[in-house]
Scaffold this active site. Sequence first.
Site, short mmCIF file in Angstrom:
data_model
loop_
_atom_site.label_atom_id
_atom_site.label_comp_id
_atom_site.label_asym_id
_atom_site.label_seq_id
_atom_site.Cartn_x
_atom_site.Cartn_y
_atom_site.Cartn_z
CG ASN A 16 -1.72 1.21 1.44
OD1 ASN A 16 -1.82 2.03 0.53
ND2 ASN A 16 -2.33 1.35 2.61
CD1 TRP A 17 3.41 0.85 -2.90
CD2 TRP A 17 3.58 2.06 -4.78
NE1 TRP A 17 4.10 0.10 -3.83
CE2 TRP A 17 4.22 0.81 -5.00
CE3 TRP A 17 3.56 2.98 -5.84
CZ2 TRP A 17 4.83 0.47 -6.21
CZ3 TRP A 17 4.16 2.64 -7.04
CH2 TRP A 17 4.80 1.40 -7.22
CE LYS A 18 -0.23 3.26 4.71
NZ LYS A 18 -0.23 3.40 6.16
CG HIS A 104 -5.99 2.08 5.22
ND1 HIS A 104 -5.55 3.02 6.13
CD2 HIS A 104 -4.99 1.19 5.08
CE1 HIS A 104 -4.32 2.69 6.50
NE2 HIS A 104 -3.96 1.59 5.87
CD GLU A 106 -2.94 5.57 6.78
OE1 GLU A 106 -2.88 5.53 5.54
OE2 GLU A 106 -2.04 5.12 7.52
CD GLU A 174 -3.70 -2.29 7.43
OE1 GLU A 174 -2.58 -2.55 6.99
OE2 GLU A 174 -4.29 -1.23 7.18
N GLY A 180 2.31 2.19 10.96
CA GLY A 180 3.34 3.21 10.86
C GLY A 180 4.04 3.54 12.17
CB SER A 218 4.76 -1.98 12.25
OG SER A 218 4.42 -0.63 12.54
N GLY A 239 2.66 -1.15 4.38
CA GLY A 239 2.72 0.26 4.02
C GLY A 239 4.15 0.70 3.78
N GLY A 240 4.77 1.30 4.79
CA GLY A 240 6.10 1.89 4.64
C GLY A 240 7.12 0.97 3.99
#
Length: 256
Positions: A16-18, A104, A106, A174, A180, A218, A239-240
């Site tokens: 997930n590149w966001k 999600h 976010e 999640e 994150g 994470s 993600g990251g």
Amino acid sequence: MTTKWRGTVRPLIVGNWKMNGLVDDGRDLAAGIGRLARARAPLPADVMVCPPFPLLPIIADALGEAPISLGAQDCHQADRGAHTGDVSARLLADLGCAAVILGHSERRSDHHEVDLLVSEKAAAARAAGLTAIVCVGESEAERDAGAALDVVSRQLAGSLPAQCGGAEVIIAYEPVWAIGTGRTPTAEQIHAMHSHIRAELARLRHAAATIRILYGGSVRAGNAADLLSVPNVNGALVGGASLDPEGFLAIALDAG
Ligand code: PGA
């Protein structure tokens, strides 16, 4: 942890590149992932990347023949029409997406998305032939209050259309406090939650055994092997760590 769970579904690792990267960054990232994936094929897991909307055709092109599928990070619940700034599931399918991340945390916080809206979006995704990756997860306060299982039950009941199977839906657990932050739940906490989700899917009359349940929050190369070994964990939403080709591919290789 040494015992690997060998279920009936193939693991899936989703990046997930966001809202990260410009055009050249995205192209380089996809080309790097594609190159590594081709070199290590056949991969032990299905692998998908979910870039920002405007990059979708560019990333499809950069991935070329690599064994990597494409997904998006959201869609509108309507088929088409006057919805400024939104993107339909049908357009995503037309652009080559196989799946779309929905609900999600976010989006639930930035855009006030609620379970009913997520279920409408998941229905739109299904109508367009996309798999909905529906995200659920408790906040830290909810976990501290002992309410994590109940919160996720409520999100599952409200966020899914009726009678889904593995082609229509993937669940991503999640915990909000793990996204994150570098913190992850213990293997026991993940085991308890994923078993609970599987049981809830069955209770809600979905084809529970066919539905992949991903863990997200994470995940990185250094902890993926342990997280992916937990029973009922069928992959990861990353993600990251999905923004680094080597690290991301290492996670996919750990799924085998
Ligand atoms: P993270 O994000 O891997 O950076 O924690 C996961 C996600 O939000 O999907």
